[in-house]
Design a protein around this motif. Sequence first.
Motif, PDB file in Angstrom:
ATOM      1  N   ILE A  19      27.186   4.767  14.742  1.00 53.81           N
ATOM      2  CA  ILE A  19      26.079   5.043  15.653  1.00 53.81           C
ATOM      3  C   ILE A  19      24.809   5.214  14.830  1.00 53.81           C
ATOM      4  CG2 ILE A  19      25.169   6.660  17.358  1.00 53.81           C
ATOM      5  CD1 ILE A  19      28.138   7.455  17.904  1.00 53.81           C
ATOM      6  N   LEU A  20      23.775   4.430  15.157  1.00 58.30           N
ATOM      7  CA  LEU A  20      22.468   4.600  14.530  1.00 58.30           C
ATOM      8  C   LEU A  20      21.774   5.818  15.131  1.00 58.30           C
ATOM      9  CD1 LEU A  20      21.057   0.957  14.376  1.00 58.30           C
ATOM     10  CD2 LEU A  20      21.797   2.381  12.466  1.00 58.30           C
ATOM     11  N   CYS A  21      21.168   6.632  14.279  1.00 56.82           N
ATOM     12  CA  CYS A  21      20.565   7.895  14.727  1.00 56.82           C
ATOM     13  C   CYS A  21      19.079   7.942  14.409  1.00 56.82           C
ATOM     14  CB  CYS A  21      21.219   9.069  14.000  1.00 56.82           C
ATOM     15  SG  CYS A  21      22.995   9.138  14.125  1.00 56.82           S
ATOM     16  N   ARG A  22      18.315   8.512  15.327  1.00 56.14           N
ATOM     17  CA  ARG A  22      16.912   8.821  15.046  1.00 56.14           C
ATOM     18  C   ARG A  22      16.844   9.968  14.047  1.00 56.14           C
ATOM     19  NH1 ARG A  22      16.872   7.569  20.392  1.00 56.14           N
ATOM     20  NH2 ARG A  22      15.350   6.014  21.017  1.00 56.14           N
ATOM     21  N   SER A  23      17.684  10.968  14.281  1.00 53.31           N
ATOM     22  CA  SER A  23      17.735  12.147  13.417  1.00 53.31           C
ATOM     23  C   SER A  23      19.192  12.442  13.103  1.00 53.31           C
ATOM     24  CB  SER A  23      17.097  13.356  14.116  1.00 53.31           C
ATOM     25  OG  SER A  23      17.438  14.552  13.441  1.00 53.31           O
ATOM     26  N   LEU A  24      19.573  12.235  11.851  1.00 48.89           N
ATOM     27  CA  LEU A  24      20.946  12.499  11.424  1.00 48.89           C
ATOM     28  C   LEU A  24      21.326  13.949  11.704  1.00 48.89           C
ATOM     29  CD1 LEU A  24      23.448  11.307  10.059  1.00 48.89           C
ATOM     30  CD2 LEU A  24      22.444  11.947   7.859  1.00 48.89           C
ATOM     31  N   GLU A  25      20.403  14.879  11.465  1.00 51.75           N
ATOM     32  CA  GLU A  25      20.687  16.297  11.664  1.00 51.75           C
ATOM     33  C   GLU A  25      20.972  16.627  13.130  1.00 51.75           C
ATOM     34  OE1 GLU A  25      17.973  15.139   9.914  1.00 51.75           O
ATOM     35  OE2 GLU A  25      18.947  15.461   7.969  1.00 51.75           O
ATOM     36  N   LYS A  26      20.150  16.099  14.053  1.00 53.15           N
ATOM     37  CA  LYS A  26      20.367  16.352  15.479  1.00 53.15           C
ATOM     38  C   LYS A  26      21.690  15.760  15.950  1.00 53.15           C
ATOM     39  CE  LYS A  26      15.568  16.779  16.961  1.00 53.15           C
ATOM     40  NZ  LYS A  26      14.472  16.162  17.742  1.00 53.15           N
ATOM     41  N   SER A  27      22.000  14.555  15.472  1.00 53.21           N
ATOM     42  CA  SER A  27      23.253  13.914  15.877  1.00 53.21           C
ATOM     43  C   SER A  27      24.456  14.648  15.302  1.00 53.21           C
ATOM     44  CB  SER A  27      23.263  12.444  15.440  1.00 53.21           C
ATOM     45  OG  SER A  27      22.305  11.726  16.182  1.00 53.21           O
ATOM     46  N   LEU A  28      24.366  15.083  14.045  1.00 50.90           N
ATOM     47  CA  LEU A  28      25.450  15.880  13.458  1.00 50.90           C
ATOM     48  C   LEU A  28      25.712  17.127  14.284  1.00 50.90           C
ATOM     49  CD1 LEU A  28      24.910  15.793   9.592  1.00 50.90           C
ATOM     50  CD2 LEU A  28      27.064  15.412  10.786  1.00 50.90           C
ATOM     51  N   ASP A  29      24.642  17.823  14.648  1.00 46.98           N
ATOM     52  CA  ASP A  29      24.797  19.044  15.447  1.00 46.98           C
ATOM     53  C   ASP A  29      25.455  18.727  16.793  1.00 46.98           C
ATOM     54  OD1 ASP A  29      24.302  21.884  16.093  1.00 46.98           O
ATOM     55  OD2 ASP A  29      22.887  21.046  17.550  1.00 46.98           O
ATOM     56  N   PHE A  30      25.013  17.675  17.462  1.00 48.31           N
ATOM     57  CA  PHE A  30      25.564  17.308  18.763  1.00 48.31           C
ATOM     58  C   PHE A  30      27.051  16.981  18.667  1.00 48.31           C
ATOM     59  CE2 PHE A  30      26.826  14.054  21.802  1.00 48.31           C
ATOM     60  CZ  PHE A  30      26.442  14.616  23.003  1.00 48.31           C
ATOM     61  N   TYR A  31      27.422  16.096  17.745  1.00 46.64           N
ATOM     62  CA  TYR A  31      28.823  15.655  17.672  1.00 46.64           C
ATOM     63  C   TYR A  31      29.756  16.775  17.215  1.00 46.64           C
ATOM     64  CZ  TYR A  31      27.731  10.998  19.114  1.00 46.64           C
ATOM     65  OH  TYR A  31      27.336   9.926  19.884  1.00 46.64           O
ATOM     66  N   GLN A  32      29.215  17.752  16.488  1.00 48.05           N
ATOM     67  CA  GLN A  32      30.045  18.894  16.092  1.00 48.05           C
ATOM     68  C   GLN A  32      30.090  19.954  17.193  1.00 48.05           C
ATOM     69  OE1 GLN A  32      29.872  20.048  11.670  1.00 48.05           O
ATOM     70  NE2 GLN A  32      27.948  18.913  11.990  1.00 48.05           N
ATOM     71  N   SER A  33      28.920  20.397  17.669  1.00 47.33           N
ATOM     72  CA  SER A  33      28.901  21.537  18.591  1.00 47.33           C
ATOM     73  C   SER A  33      29.233  21.169  20.030  1.00 47.33           C
ATOM     74  CB  SER A  33      27.544  22.254  18.525  1.00 47.33           C
ATOM     75  OG  SER A  33      26.502  21.394  18.947  1.00 47.33           O
ATOM     76  N   VAL A  34      28.942  19.950  20.459  1.00 48.59           N
ATOM     77  CA  VAL A  34      29.227  19.551  21.839  1.00 48.59           C
ATOM     78  C   VAL A  34      30.590  18.864  21.950  1.00 48.59           C
ATOM     79  CG1 VAL A  34      28.462  18.137  23.805  1.00 48.59           C
ATOM     80  CG2 VAL A  34      26.769  19.365  22.416  1.00 48.59           C
ATOM     81  N   LEU A  35      30.870  17.906  21.052  1.00 50.00           N
ATOM     82  CA  LEU A  35      32.088  17.112  21.184  1.00 50.00           C
ATOM     83  C   LEU A  35      33.228  17.548  20.270  1.00 50.00           C
ATOM     84  CD1 LEU A  35      30.576  13.539  21.662  1.00 50.00           C
ATOM     85  CD2 LEU A  35      31.380  15.151  23.406  1.00 50.00           C
ATOM     86  N   GLY A  36      32.989  18.489  19.354  1.00 50.26           N
ATOM     87  CA  GLY A  36      34.074  19.047  18.555  1.00 50.26           C
ATOM     88  C   GLY A  36      34.514  18.227  17.355  1.00 50.26           C
ATOM     89  N   PHE A  37      33.691  17.290  16.896  1.00 52.73           N
ATOM     90  CA  PHE A  37      34.023  16.545  15.680  1.00 52.73           C
ATOM     91  C   PHE A  37      33.705  17.402  14.463  1.00 52.73           C
ATOM     92  CE2 PHE A  37      34.115  13.188  18.698  1.00 52.73           C
ATOM     93  CZ  PHE A  37      34.959  12.224  18.166  1.00 52.73           C
ATOM     94  N   PHE A  38      34.367  17.113  13.340  1.00 51.53           N
ATOM     95  CA  PHE A  38      34.077  17.836  12.104  1.00 51.53           C
ATOM     96  C   PHE A  38      33.779  16.835  10.989  1.00 51.53           C
ATOM     97  CE2 PHE A  38      38.667  17.409  12.534  1.00 51.53           C
ATOM     98  CZ  PHE A  38      39.070  16.905  11.310  1.00 51.53           C
ATOM     99  N   PRO A  39      32.915  17.233  10.048  1.00 56.84           N
ATOM    100  CA  PRO A  39      32.541  16.307   8.977  1.00 56.84           C
ATOM    101  C   PRO A  39      33.692  16.074   8.007  1.00 56.84           C
ATOM    102  CG  PRO A  39      31.375  18.397   8.752  1.00 56.84           C
ATOM    103  CD  PRO A  39      32.207  18.493   9.984  1.00 56.84           C
ATOM    104  N   ILE A  40      33.768  14.833   7.509  1.00 59.66           N
ATOM    105  CA  ILE A  40      34.745  14.481   6.479  1.00 59.66           C
ATOM    106  C   ILE A  40      33.990  13.813   5.327  1.00 59.66           C
ATOM    107  CG2 ILE A  40      36.686  14.282   8.078  1.00 59.66           C
ATOM    108  CD1 ILE A  40      36.358  11.205   7.923  1.00 59.66           C
ATOM    109  N   ARG A  41      34.677  13.696   4.212  1.00 57.41           N
ATOM    110  CA  ARG A  41      34.065  13.112   3.022  1.00 57.41           C
ATOM    111  C   ARG A  41      33.675  11.665   3.267  1.00 57.41           C
ATOM    112  NH1 ARG A  41      34.930  10.562  -1.748  1.00 57.41           N
ATOM    113  NH2 ARG A  41      37.132  10.101  -1.555  1.00 57.41           N
ATOM    114  N   ARG A  42      32.498  11.329   2.815  1.00 57.32           N
ATOM    115  CA  ARG A  42      31.938   9.977   2.918  1.00 57.32           C
ATOM    116  C   ARG A  42      31.694   9.477   1.494  1.00 57.32           C
ATOM    117  NH1 ARG A  42      26.237   8.441   3.284  1.00 57.32           N
ATOM    118  NH2 ARG A  42      26.043   6.488   4.409  1.00 57.32           N
ATOM    119  N   PRO A  43      32.024   8.227   1.198  1.00 58.70           N
ATOM    120  CA  PRO A  43      31.802   7.738  -0.160  1.00 58.70           C
ATOM    121  C   PRO A  43      30.366   7.941  -0.625  1.00 58.70           C
ATOM    122  CG  PRO A  43      33.095   6.154   1.074  1.00 58.70           C
ATOM    123  CD  PRO A  43      32.634   7.206   2.054  1.00 58.70           C
TER     124      PRO A  43
END
Length: 173
Positions: A19-43
């Motif tokens: 997903i292309l994001c306008r703001s990586l920070e806003k999208s990270l917050d949304f996908y974690q706090s609203v949809l329950g995803f958690f960050p994983i290691r990225r190369p």
Amino acid sequence: MESGGNNPLQLRSLNHISILCRSLEKSLDFYQSVLGFFPIRRPGSFDFDGAWLFNYGLGIHLLQCENPEKLPKITRINPKDNHISFQCESMTTVEKKLKEMGIQYVKTRLEEGGINVDQLFFHDPDGLMIEICNCDNLPVIPLTGGETVISSCSRISCNVQPQQIQQPVHINQ
């Protein structure tokens, strides 16, 4: 190309969506706090900003858009737009939480052969449509190959919680 139950590419599952994001920070917050995803290691060898998230057997790769002003504008909530859909345990709980979070949504109900499917549609920060549903009420009936009924995929538990992970999860980009 043949249709039916064949698997010419020997696919196993959906790995991730990007997903292309306008703001990586806003999208990270949304996908974690609203949809329950958690960050994983990225190369670390990627030469662009992004983040990888995981849950429910699905990876979401957030990519910081180089020209955020060129992304489509967020429009009205239209259940017929492109969207990703998540199965939930309780539509009542989802609706209550969306109200508490101040997230605007559209609620619909589909009736098919005496079976009701409830759906809630809303946008992520960049306008991607999200659907939450109880779609596992509907059987998956192939159009070819007889009358075989397949149970909904959501009846297979693939929900992984962050504290259950013992080793890093690697998802190829």
